[in-house]
Design a protein around this motif. Structure first.
Motif, PDB file in Angstrom:
ATOM      1  N   LEU A  16       0.762  -1.223  -0.166  1.00 32.73           N
ATOM      2  CA  LEU A  16      -0.027   0.019   0.093  1.00 32.73           C
ATOM      3  C   LEU A  16       0.827   1.209   0.049  1.00 32.73           C
ATOM      4  O   LEU A  16       0.295   2.293  -0.620  1.00 32.73           O
ATOM      5  N   ALA A  17       2.065   1.093   0.741  1.00 35.29           N
ATOM      6  CA  ALA A  17       2.774   2.461   0.884  1.00 35.29           C
ATOM      7  C   ALA A  17       3.320   2.704  -0.470  1.00 35.29           C
ATOM      8  O   ALA A  17       3.482   3.940  -0.918  1.00 35.29           O
ATOM      9  N   ASN A  18       3.914   1.670  -1.210  1.00 35.35           N
ATOM     10  CA  ASN A  18       4.231   1.820  -2.468  1.00 35.35           C
ATOM     11  C   ASN A  18       3.436   2.381  -3.680  1.00 35.35           C
ATOM     12  O   ASN A  18       3.664   3.229  -4.426  1.00 35.35           O
ATOM     13  N   THR A  19       2.135   2.114  -3.575  1.00 38.53           N
ATOM     14  CA  THR A  19       0.978   2.254  -4.316  1.00 38.53           C
ATOM     15  C   THR A  19       0.843   3.661  -4.182  1.00 38.53           C
ATOM     16  O   THR A  19       0.587   4.523  -5.047  1.00 38.53           O
ATOM     17  N   PHE A  21       2.772   5.918  -2.939  1.00 43.22           N
ATOM     18  CA  PHE A  21       3.894   6.635  -3.463  1.00 43.22           C
ATOM     19  C   PHE A  21       3.722   7.113  -4.996  1.00 43.22           C
ATOM     20  O   PHE A  21       3.811   8.184  -5.270  1.00 43.22           O
ATOM     21  N   PHE A  22       3.372   6.066  -5.710  1.00 38.14           N
ATOM     22  CA  PHE A  22       3.121   6.377  -7.201  1.00 38.14           C
ATOM     23  C   PHE A  22       1.717   7.264  -7.363  1.00 38.14           C
ATOM     24  O   PHE A  22       1.676   7.817  -8.176  1.00 38.14           O
ATOM     25  N   ALA A  23       0.854   7.138  -6.335  1.00 31.40           N
ATOM     26  CA  ALA A  23      -0.111   7.898  -6.390  1.00 31.40           C
ATOM     27  C   ALA A  23       0.221   9.383  -6.121  1.00 31.40           C
ATOM     28  O   ALA A  23      -0.341  10.531  -7.018  1.00 31.40           O
ATOM     29  N   GLY A  24       1.329   9.557  -5.378  1.00 30.65           N
ATOM     30  CA  GLY A  24       1.840  11.076  -5.036  1.00 30.65           C
ATOM     31  C   GLY A  24       2.461  11.384  -6.422  1.00 30.65           C
ATOM     32  O   GLY A  24       2.433  12.714  -6.899  1.00 30.65           O
ATOM     33  N   VAL A  47      10.620  26.184  -5.408  1.00 36.54           N
ATOM     34  CA  VAL A  47       9.570  25.813  -4.304  1.00 36.54           C
ATOM     35  C   VAL A  47       9.560  24.379  -4.149  1.00 36.54           C
ATOM     36  O   VAL A  47       9.370  23.940  -2.850  1.00 36.54           O
ATOM     37  N   PHE A  48       9.502  23.614  -5.133  1.00 32.28           N
ATOM     38  CA  PHE A  48       9.274  22.235  -5.050  1.00 32.28           C
ATOM     39  C   PHE A  48      10.530  21.547  -4.544  1.00 32.28           C
ATOM     40  O   PHE A  48      10.429  20.478  -3.665  1.00 32.28           O
ATOM     41  N   CYS A  49      11.678  22.090  -4.905  1.00 34.26           N
ATOM     42  CA  CYS A  49      13.036  21.541  -4.181  1.00 34.26           C
ATOM     43  C   CYS A  49      12.898  21.633  -2.584  1.00 34.26           C
ATOM     44  O   CYS A  49      13.329  20.795  -1.927  1.00 34.26           O
ATOM     45  N   LEU A  50      12.787  22.788  -2.421  1.00 36.75           N
ATOM     46  CA  LEU A  50      12.495  23.147  -0.742  1.00 36.75           C
ATOM     47  C   LEU A  50      11.461  22.257   0.015  1.00 36.75           C
ATOM     48  O   LEU A  50      11.865  21.615   0.899  1.00 36.75           O
ATOM     49  N   CYS A  51      10.203  22.045  -0.655  1.00 37.91           N
ATOM     50  CA  CYS A  51       9.347  21.116  -0.147  1.00 37.91           C
ATOM     51  C   CYS A  51       9.828  19.689  -0.054  1.00 37.91           C
ATOM     52  O   CYS A  51       9.412  18.843   0.735  1.00 37.91           O
ATOM     53  N   LEU A  52      10.470  19.373  -1.253  1.00 38.72           N
ATOM     54  CA  LEU A  52      10.935  17.969  -1.378  1.00 38.72           C
ATOM     55  C   LEU A  52      12.126  17.790  -0.348  1.00 38.72           C
ATOM     56  O   LEU A  52      11.999  16.629   0.526  1.00 38.72           O
ATOM     57  N   VAL A  53      12.929  18.681   0.199  1.00 40.01           N
ATOM     58  CA  VAL A  53      13.957  18.398   1.104  1.00 40.01           C
ATOM     59  C   VAL A  53      13.016  18.289   2.453  1.00 40.01           C
ATOM     60  O   VAL A  53      13.496  17.586   3.457  1.00 40.01           O
ATOM     61  N   SER A  54      12.451  19.145   2.460  1.00 39.04           N
ATOM     62  CA  SER A  54      11.667  19.323   4.036  1.00 39.04           C
ATOM     63  C   SER A  54      11.102  17.904   4.219  1.00 39.04           C
ATOM     64  O   SER A  54      11.012  17.554   5.353  1.00 39.04           O
ATOM     65  N   THR A  55       9.960  17.527   3.166  1.00 43.54           N
ATOM     66  CA  THR A  55       9.330  16.108   3.336  1.00 43.54           C
ATOM     67  C   THR A  55      10.227  15.084   3.397  1.00 43.54           C
ATOM     68  O   THR A  55      10.072  14.056   4.167  1.00 43.54           O
ATOM     69  N   GLY A  56      11.367  15.188   2.632  1.00 43.75           N
ATOM     70  CA  GLY A  56      12.392  13.745   2.533  1.00 43.75           C
ATOM     71  C   GLY A  56      13.120  13.855   3.804  1.00 43.75           C
ATOM     72  O   GLY A  56      13.090  12.517   4.272  1.00 43.75           O
ATOM     73  N   VAL A  73       4.587  10.328   0.483  1.00 42.11           N
ATOM     74  CA  VAL A  73       3.449  10.724  -0.607  1.00 42.11           C
ATOM     75  C   VAL A  73       4.063  12.002  -0.976  1.00 42.11           C
ATOM     76  O   VAL A  73       4.114  12.428  -2.059  1.00 42.11           O
ATOM     77  N   LEU A  74       4.200  12.871   0.026  1.00 39.11           N
ATOM     78  CA  LEU A  74       4.523  14.119  -0.202  1.00 39.11           C
ATOM     79  C   LEU A  74       5.803  14.415  -1.028  1.00 39.11           C
ATOM     80  O   LEU A  74       6.041  15.090  -1.991  1.00 39.11           O
ATOM     81  N   THR A  75       6.914  13.514  -0.749  1.00 33.68           N
ATOM     82  CA  THR A  75       8.047  13.544  -1.375  1.00 33.68           C
ATOM     83  C   THR A  75       8.011  13.029  -3.005  1.00 33.68           C
ATOM     84  O   THR A  75       8.517  13.866  -3.768  1.00 33.68           O
ATOM     85  N   ALA A  76       6.957  12.289  -3.121  1.00 31.94           N
ATOM     86  CA  ALA A  76       6.478  11.958  -4.466  1.00 31.94           C
ATOM     87  C   ALA A  76       6.071  13.104  -5.177  1.00 31.94           C
ATOM     88  O   ALA A  76       6.269  13.447  -6.417  1.00 31.94           O
ATOM     89  N   ILE A  77       4.939  13.628  -4.405  1.00 33.71           N
ATOM     90  CA  ILE A  77       4.344  14.883  -4.928  1.00 33.71           C
ATOM     91  C   ILE A  77       5.218  16.050  -5.587  1.00 33.71           C
ATOM     92  O   ILE A  77       5.066  16.571  -6.497  1.00 33.71           O
ATOM     93  N   PHE A  78       6.397  16.201  -4.449  1.00 32.49           N
ATOM     94  CA  PHE A  78       7.225  17.366  -4.889  1.00 32.49           C
ATOM     95  C   PHE A  78       8.399  16.944  -5.698  1.00 32.49           C
ATOM     96  O   PHE A  78       9.057  17.788  -6.241  1.00 32.49           O
ATOM     97  N   GLY A  79       8.675  15.772  -5.616  1.00 39.84           N
ATOM     98  CA  GLY A  79       9.964  15.211  -6.312  1.00 39.84           C
ATOM     99  C   GLY A  79       9.799  14.892  -7.861  1.00 39.84           C
ATOM    100  O   GLY A  79      10.676  15.296  -8.565  1.00 39.84           O
TER     101      GLY A  79
END
Length: 393
Positions: A16-19, A21-24, A47-56, A73-79
């Protein structure tokens, strides 16, 4: 697995976690276009990079499974927007003769990171340390933001002529040239929606095929990537080889101009599919035989090579099949279809536990079928772009 108690009746939560992630990634693919077009390539990627680092980084300290999944999921959305924007950016600032090579360098960076990560995992061993390394790595990009100008093509498209002139002048100065100012007489391209692509019969067939091949290549590519650690042999070595074959695939793509897009696209799908089916047969009839198990692993990695080549080609061919007024819309449409395939890949891998031959058979059959459907595409190598959708008729 053990920290979040993902065993027994909770084992499904791993899939479920992997699925999710791809939904993100699906969500990120949907929002990157408007953000990048409205605010510019540079602002959007910062903006996306800052969010990616924060969530990652936050994901590395997740105390519970639920928080881990949300931050991942947030790292996927911003990555995924960071990758798409940088790919767009380097192709926009490159000359026509260097555009393919520039895009390949972006893909190679991703592939090399994939190849290096198993070494990091082998050294650190603990998942929080690995996640912290992965989450903090994009921060390096922020150190160079000051030196990166906005895309001049985006500036011109948004009538920011003075800023565009300054950026172009900076590029010209580095080459010892001077750019003369002159007014452009080109009309802005009309922006079309997804449904406009289906208005004409010939393009309708192409669009349906585009949806199918993007869905297929994404399912196969990510399925083989996620399955790399489950193959016979050392999981770290197998995962590293999966990354290295991507580098090899992108090097082969460099020669697509010589052999033509259509034969290479069709061949990559068909040969990749046959490799998956052959891998399944070796594994199914191995009965513990080491040679057959090693052959199964080798064939799966070969399948990943052709899947990597096919994935790179679908981006290029899709952009060449459509006129400028519909090009971005067409690539976005294909990318959304791809995310559906990637979301299904972890679920498909679960079939291996009950039906060992099913996963690779699904990957192989879909890939071979998609390869034959691409034969209906026109050859796009060195061909003139369509001026409008009706020209396809």
């Amino acid at each position: 697995i053990l920290q979040f108690n993902l065993v027994c009746d909770r084992v499904y939560l791993d899939t479920l976690a992997n699925t999710l992630f791809f939904a993100g990634i699906f969500i990120g693919s949907a929002i990157v276009g408007p953000m990048s077009d409205w605010f510019g390539r540079k602002v959007a990627i910062i903006v996306f990079c800052l969010c990616l680092v924060s969530t990652g980084v936050g994901c590395a300290f997740a105390p519970t499974y639920e928080i881990f999944v949300v931050t991942r999921v947030l790292t996927a959305i911003f990555g995924i927007p960071c990758f798409i924007i940088q790919f767009t950016y380097v192709t926009e600032i490159s000359g026509i003769e260097w555009r393919t090579q520039a895009g390949l360098l972006v893909n190679m960076g991703s592939a090399l990171s994939h190849a290096i990560l198993p070494g990091v995992a082998y050294a650190l061993r603990e998942w929080r340390g690995i996640q912290l390394y992965v989450g903090a790595s994009p921060a390096i990009f922020l150190l160079f933001v000051y030196f990166i100008p906005e895309s001049p093509r985006w500036l011109l498209a948004n009538k920011k002529y003075n800023q565009a002139k300054a950026v172009i002048g900076r590029f010209a100065k580095s080459k010892g040239k001077v750019i003369e100012s002159r007014k452009s007489e080109e009309k802005a391209a009309k922006k079309l929606g997804v449904w406009d692509l289906f208005r004409f019969p010939a393009m309708r067939v192409i669009c349906l095929d585009i949806l199918f091949i993007w869905f297929t290549i994404s399912m196969v590519f990510y399925g083989l990537t996620l399955n790399g650690g489950s193959l016979a042999g050392d999981p770290y070595l197998n995962t590293a080889l999966n990354g290295l074959v991507e580098v090899g695939a992108y090097l082969v793509l460099y020669f697509s101009g010589k052999f033509g897009r259509k034969p290479m696209l069709s061949g990559s799908f068909i040969l990749g599919g046959l490799s998956c089916i052959s891998s399944m047969l070796c594994d199914y009839f191995s009965n513990g035989d080491t040679d057959l198990l090693n052959a199964s692993t080798a064939l799966a990695i070969i399948g990943k090579f052709f899947a990597s080549l096919g994935f790179a080609l679908v981006y290029q061919v899709t952009s060449e099949l459509f006129p400028i007024e519909a090009r971005t819309t067409a690539v976005s449409m294909g990318s959304m279809s791809a995310r559906v395939g990637s979301m299904l890949s972890p679920l498909t891998l679960q079939l291996q536990k009950s039906v060992p031959w099913a996963t690779q058979t699904i990957f192989g059959t879909l890939s071979v079928l998609a390869g034959f459907t691409t034969l209906f595409f026109p050859e796009t190598n060195k061909a003139e772009y369509l001026r409008s959708l009706p020209d396809a008729e």
